[in-house]
Design a protein around this motif. Structure first.
Motif, short mmCIF file in Angstrom:
data_model
loop_
_atom_site.label_atom_id
_atom_site.label_comp_id
_atom_site.label_asym_id
_atom_site.label_seq_id
_atom_site.Cartn_x
_atom_site.Cartn_y
_atom_site.Cartn_z
N ASP A 123 0.85 -1.19 0.00
CA ASP A 123 0.00 0.00 0.00
C ASP A 123 0.88 1.24 0.00
OD1 ASP A 123 -1.87 2.02 0.48
OD2 ASP A 123 -2.96 0.88 1.99
N PRO A 132 -9.68 3.75 -1.16
CA PRO A 132 -8.69 2.77 -1.61
C PRO A 132 -8.91 2.39 -3.08
CG PRO A 132 -9.65 2.12 0.50
CD PRO A 132 -10.47 3.26 0.00
N CYS A 133 -7.81 2.11 -3.75
CA CYS A 133 -7.86 1.69 -5.15
C CYS A 133 -6.85 0.58 -5.37
CB CYS A 133 -7.57 2.87 -6.06
SG CYS A 133 -7.55 2.45 -7.83
N TRP A 134 -7.32 -0.53 -5.91
CA TRP A 134 -6.44 -1.66 -6.23
C TRP A 134 -5.94 -1.48 -7.66
CZ3 TRP A 134 -3.88 -5.52 -4.03
CH2 TRP A 134 -3.49 -6.63 -4.79
N ARG A 187 1.17 -5.27 -8.57
CA ARG A 187 -0.10 -4.97 -7.91
C ARG A 187 0.18 -4.18 -6.64
NH1 ARG A 187 1.36 -10.19 -7.74
NH2 ARG A 187 1.76 -11.13 -5.69
N TRP A 189 -1.93 -1.26 -3.59
CA TRP A 189 -3.04 -0.39 -3.19
C TRP A 189 -2.60 1.07 -3.29
CZ3 TRP A 189 -7.95 -1.74 -2.48
CH2 TRP A 189 -8.25 -3.09 -2.19
N ALA A 270 -12.10 -7.64 -1.40
CA ALA A 270 -10.89 -7.11 -2.02
C ALA A 270 -10.09 -8.24 -2.66
CB ALA A 270 -10.03 -6.39 -0.98
N ARG A 274 -8.06 -8.07 1.79
CA ARG A 274 -7.88 -6.98 2.75
C ARG A 274 -9.21 -6.54 3.34
NH1 ARG A 274 -5.40 -1.02 1.13
NH2 ARG A 274 -5.45 -0.07 3.21
N LEU A 276 -11.39 -3.77 4.29
CA LEU A 276 -11.49 -2.35 3.98
C LEU A 276 -12.44 -1.60 4.91
CD1 LEU A 276 -11.54 -2.66 0.09
CD2 LEU A 276 -9.64 -1.95 1.54
N TRP A 281 -14.46 1.16 -2.69
CA TRP A 281 -13.11 1.17 -3.25
C TRP A 281 -13.22 1.07 -4.76
CZ3 TRP A 281 -11.23 -3.68 -5.31
CH2 TRP A 281 -12.06 -4.78 -5.05
N ARG A 283 -10.99 -0.33 -8.55
CA ARG A 283 -9.90 -1.14 -9.09
C ARG A 283 -9.63 -0.74 -10.53
NH1 ARG A 283 -11.32 -7.24 -8.50
NH2 ARG A 283 -9.23 -7.37 -9.42
#
Length: 295
Positions: A123, A132-134, A187, A189, A270, A274, A276, A281, A283
């Motif tokens: 992260d 949050p953004c994946w 990958r 966060w 997630a 995770r 959250l 969130w 992605r």
């Protein structure tokens, strides 16, 4: 203003020629080329607009203030270059289209050396405020071969529209770097990007206001991706549907860099499991394609 007489034009041209010739003895051929071309274009500009003494004084004051505003946390000269389109033009010149390589865009004034290292799936948030953004994808060459170990540097503004260095309290957030895995995969966060204004409390901001231009940037996430034998890529990804895409203050938007940030409802699982905390969130997938070095 009346058209200058033939004699006046001859005097002005002679001066421009004399100044350009003064750089003819430069030992470095590239320096000679740059300074002589700069002289020709600068004098042509001065003569075209018939610059007044007062305007010259104001320009000097503007550049002086731009220098005073610049420090190790804020680069007002890069900001000026950005809003004039000079940054983007330089990037366009130096990153010629090559096969299917990812397009480059502006560096921006808020890159900082020494960002925290995060593992794959880590992260970059560091306590910065935002949804949050994946973010995931691959790094490959233009033949589709993975680029394992590629260094991926990422940074962005928080939900309030500020980068960490703008807070003045030595915090580090919403920035970091990681390395692609064995198959070029990555990958992490981050935060869902939001639009924000470039710093407009200084001389560049006043210039935009006087010109009737908006200081807003389209929502984006910065990337810098590098690997041995590959051209270093500096780019962003932009949020599809953002209202600022057509009026980005620094002309950095490229259609190929507009991607889908898919909103996820609160409670959606997630990708890495995770927790959250019931937050919404998003992605996004961004596959990076690097051009070979020297192209």
């Amino acid at each position: 203003m009346s058209e200058p007489t033939a004699e006046q034009q001859a005097r002005e041209q002679a001066l421009a020629d004399d100044v350009a010739a003064s750089f003819g003895g430069a030992g470095d051929a590239r320096l000679r080329e740059l300074m002589q071309a700069l002289t020709r274009h600068l004098h042509a500009f001065l003569r075209e607009v018939r610059l007044t003494d007062d305007e010259w004084q104001r320009a000097i004051a503007f550049l002086t203030e731009t220098g005073h505003m610049t420090d190790d946390k804020r680069q007002e000269f890069i900001l000026l270059s950005d809003v004039l389109g000079a940054s983007m033009q330089t990037i366009t010149i130096n990153n010629e289209a090559y096969a299917n390589a990812t397009e480059a865009t502006v560096f921006g004034p808020f890159f900082v050396e020494g960002s925290p290292h995060i593992p794959l799936g880590g992260d970059i948030g560091g306590g910065a405020v935002g949804e949050p953004c994946w973010v995931e994808g691959t790094v490959t060459d233009t033949d589709g071969k993975p680029v394992p170990g590629a260094r991926i540097e990422v940074w962005e503004a928080d939900e309030a529209g500020f980068y960490d260095v703008q807070y003045g309290d030595d915090r580090t957030g919403a920035r970091g770097h990681l390395f692609a895995g064995d198959q070029g995969e990555y990958r992490f966060w981050a935060l869902t990007p939001t639009p924000y204004p470039i710093p407009h409390d200084g001389p560049v901001g006043r210039l935009l206001e006087a010109a009737g231009r908006s200081p807003m940037r389209a929502s984006h996430l910065h990337f810098m991706v590098s690997a041995d034998g590959m051209r270093t890529l500096v780019t962003h990804i932009f949020v599809r549907g953002d209202e600022q895409l057509s009026s980005d203050a620094v002309f950095g938007v490229r259609d190929s860099l507009i991607v889908d940030f898919e909103p996820q409802p609160a409670g959606a699982l997630a990708p890495d499991g995770r927790d959250l905390g019931g937050s919404t969130w998003s992605r996004v997938r961004f596959d990076v394609v690097l051009a070979p070095a020297g192209t």
